[in-house]
Write a protein that holds these residues in place. Structure first.
Motif, mmCIF file in Angstrom:
data_model
loop_
_atom_site.group_PDB
_atom_site.id
_atom_site.type_symbol
_atom_site.label_atom_id
_atom_site.label_comp_id
_atom_site.label_asym_id
_atom_site.label_seq_id
_atom_site.Cartn_x
_atom_site.Cartn_y
_atom_site.Cartn_z
ATOM 1 N N UNK A 72 1.046 -1.204 0.023
ATOM 2 C CA UNK A 72 0.208 -0.255 0.084
ATOM 3 C C UNK A 72 0.521 1.154 0.006
ATOM 4 N N UNK A 73 2.436 1.083 -0.811
ATOM 5 C CA UNK A 73 3.091 2.276 -0.608
ATOM 6 C C UNK A 73 3.709 2.389 -1.844
ATOM 7 N N UNK A 74 3.366 2.857 -1.896
ATOM 8 C CA UNK A 74 4.094 3.427 -4.045
ATOM 9 C C UNK A 74 5.303 3.167 -3.469
ATOM 10 N N UNK A 75 6.878 3.907 -2.692
ATOM 11 C CA UNK A 75 7.887 3.730 -2.898
ATOM 12 C C UNK A 75 8.049 2.020 -2.427
ATOM 13 N N UNK A 76 7.429 1.749 -1.609
ATOM 14 C CA UNK A 76 7.773 0.061 -2.135
ATOM 15 C C UNK A 76 7.058 -0.657 -2.599
ATOM 16 N N UNK A 77 6.456 -0.053 -3.556
ATOM 17 C CA UNK A 77 5.972 -0.900 -4.442
ATOM 18 C C UNK A 77 6.904 -0.531 -6.017
ATOM 19 N N UNK A 78 7.498 0.107 -5.804
ATOM 20 C CA UNK A 78 8.114 0.745 -6.784
ATOM 21 C C UNK A 78 9.781 -0.293 -6.911
ATOM 22 N N UNK A 79 10.276 -0.155 -5.553
ATOM 23 C CA UNK A 79 11.184 -0.587 -5.069
ATOM 24 C C UNK A 79 11.960 -2.131 -5.150
ATOM 25 N N UNK A 80 10.176 -2.661 -5.497
ATOM 26 C CA UNK A 80 10.125 -4.304 -5.697
ATOM 27 C C UNK A 80 10.155 -4.535 -7.402
ATOM 28 N N UNK A 81 8.745 -3.788 -7.586
ATOM 29 C CA UNK A 81 9.569 -3.517 -9.009
ATOM 30 C C UNK A 81 10.933 -3.057 -9.766
ATOM 31 N N UNK A 82 12.193 -2.906 -9.521
ATOM 32 C CA UNK A 82 13.004 -2.082 -10.049
ATOM 33 C C UNK A 82 14.052 -3.606 -9.407
ATOM 34 N N UNK A 83 13.404 -3.929 -8.793
ATOM 35 C CA UNK A 83 14.329 -4.975 -8.155
ATOM 36 C C UNK A 83 14.633 -6.713 -8.719
ATOM 37 N N UNK A 101 1.868 1.602 -12.750
ATOM 38 C CA UNK A 101 2.174 1.300 -11.283
ATOM 39 C C UNK A 101 1.774 2.682 -10.207
ATOM 40 N N UNK A 102 2.734 3.478 -10.991
ATOM 41 C CA UNK A 102 2.898 4.254 -10.218
ATOM 42 C C UNK A 102 1.621 4.966 -9.747
ATOM 43 N N UNK A 103 0.991 4.911 -11.201
ATOM 44 C CA UNK A 103 -0.257 5.932 -11.006
ATOM 45 C C UNK A 103 -1.720 5.151 -10.414
ATOM 46 N N UNK A 104 -1.258 3.659 -10.375
ATOM 47 C CA UNK A 104 -2.599 3.099 -9.206
ATOM 48 C C UNK A 104 -2.206 3.482 -7.850
ATOM 49 N N UNK A 105 -1.563 3.265 -7.421
ATOM 50 C CA UNK A 105 -0.483 3.496 -6.318
ATOM 51 C C UNK A 105 -0.953 4.824 -5.830
ATOM 52 N N UNK A 106 -0.823 5.761 -6.493
ATOM 53 C CA UNK A 106 -0.665 7.011 -6.382
ATOM 54 C C UNK A 106 -2.037 7.899 -6.266
ATOM 55 N N UNK A 107 -3.140 6.701 -6.918
ATOM 56 C CA UNK A 107 -4.897 7.160 -6.934
ATOM 57 C C UNK A 107 -4.657 5.932 -5.410
ATOM 58 N N UNK A 108 -4.432 5.002 -5.229
ATOM 59 C CA UNK A 108 -4.981 4.522 -4.195
ATOM 60 C C UNK A 108 -4.346 5.291 -2.569
#
Length: 217
Positions: A72-83, A101-108
């Motif tokens: 539920x955290x945008x930064x953490x989701x993007x970190x996983x995506x990069x990893x 991914x960034x868009x959906x997380x930001x909306x959430x």
């Protein structure tokens, strides 16, 4: 991933499994990992750490039923995506990429913020209509509850921090014969921080691994 209440009922996990089976019925699945934990913080999710390690080892794709079950955290989701170098798919977002991914997380994130604002506003109106929302206990009014709560939180933070999930990930990767330096890179890519808030180095990874072994004896 599911919350404890959903996990107890089985409905949340069953629904998520049904989504994945529907969309990936014709594709091989290496393993299934289930965390009955909140998606608010990925660092208390040992099964997610195992899934990431397996995806790294096999160059596999991580699949989730819904993106908010990942984090539920945008930064953490993007970190996983990069990893995972983009090897992330979600049944509720076709053709997932960094932008969507960034868009959906930001909306959430925005929706959760609005819910918090609405909840706070409702409480304010309740106080205006009925007076004090609730009468504080003696421990609350004297400040003793706050002091006890602060002490408890501080003790838990000192005990756990990120060391426990980091240790779990280190152990998993070490079993797969990753070097200390490679494990440090994985931890840093996943957003893990040392107790002092810095990045992991190979020697710190080795110390944490040895300390966890000593505590297990």
């Amino acid at each position: 991933m599911s919350t404890k209440r959903q996990g107890d009922s089985g409905l949340g996990l069953d629904a998520q499994r049904a989504y994945i089976e529907h969309y990936y019925s014709d594709k091989p699945i290496l393993a299934e990992f289930t965390d009955v934990q909140s998606g608010k913080d990925v660092f208390n999710r040992p099964e997610l750490m195992k899934a990431l390690a397996l995806c790294q080892e096999q160059q596999a794709i991580l699949v989730v039923a819904k993106i908010d079950r990942l984090s539920r955290n945008t930064e953490q989701a993007l970190a996983i995506y990069r990893e995972l170098a983009g090897r992330l798919e979600s049944c509720d977002i076709p053709n997932l990429d960094k932008f969507t991914l960034t868009l959906f997380m930001a909306i959430a994130d925005r929706e959760r913020e609005l819910i918090s604002i609405r909840t706070t506003g409702a409480l304010v109106q309740k106080v205006k209509r009925s007076g004090q929302w609730r009468k504080g206990s003696q421990a609350f009014t004297t400040g003793r509850a706050a002091r006890l709560g602060h002490a408890t939180i501080k003790a838990q933070a000192a005990q756990n921090g990120q060391s426990r999930p980091a240790s779990a990930m280190i152990n998993q990767l070490r079993q797969q014969h990753y070097s200390w330096s490679a494990i440090a890179r994985h931890l840093n890519a996943g957003g893990f921080k040392t107790p002092k808030g810095g990045h992991y180095q190979a020697v710190q990874v080795q110390r944490l691994y040895q300390r966890a072994l000593a505590e297990a004896l």
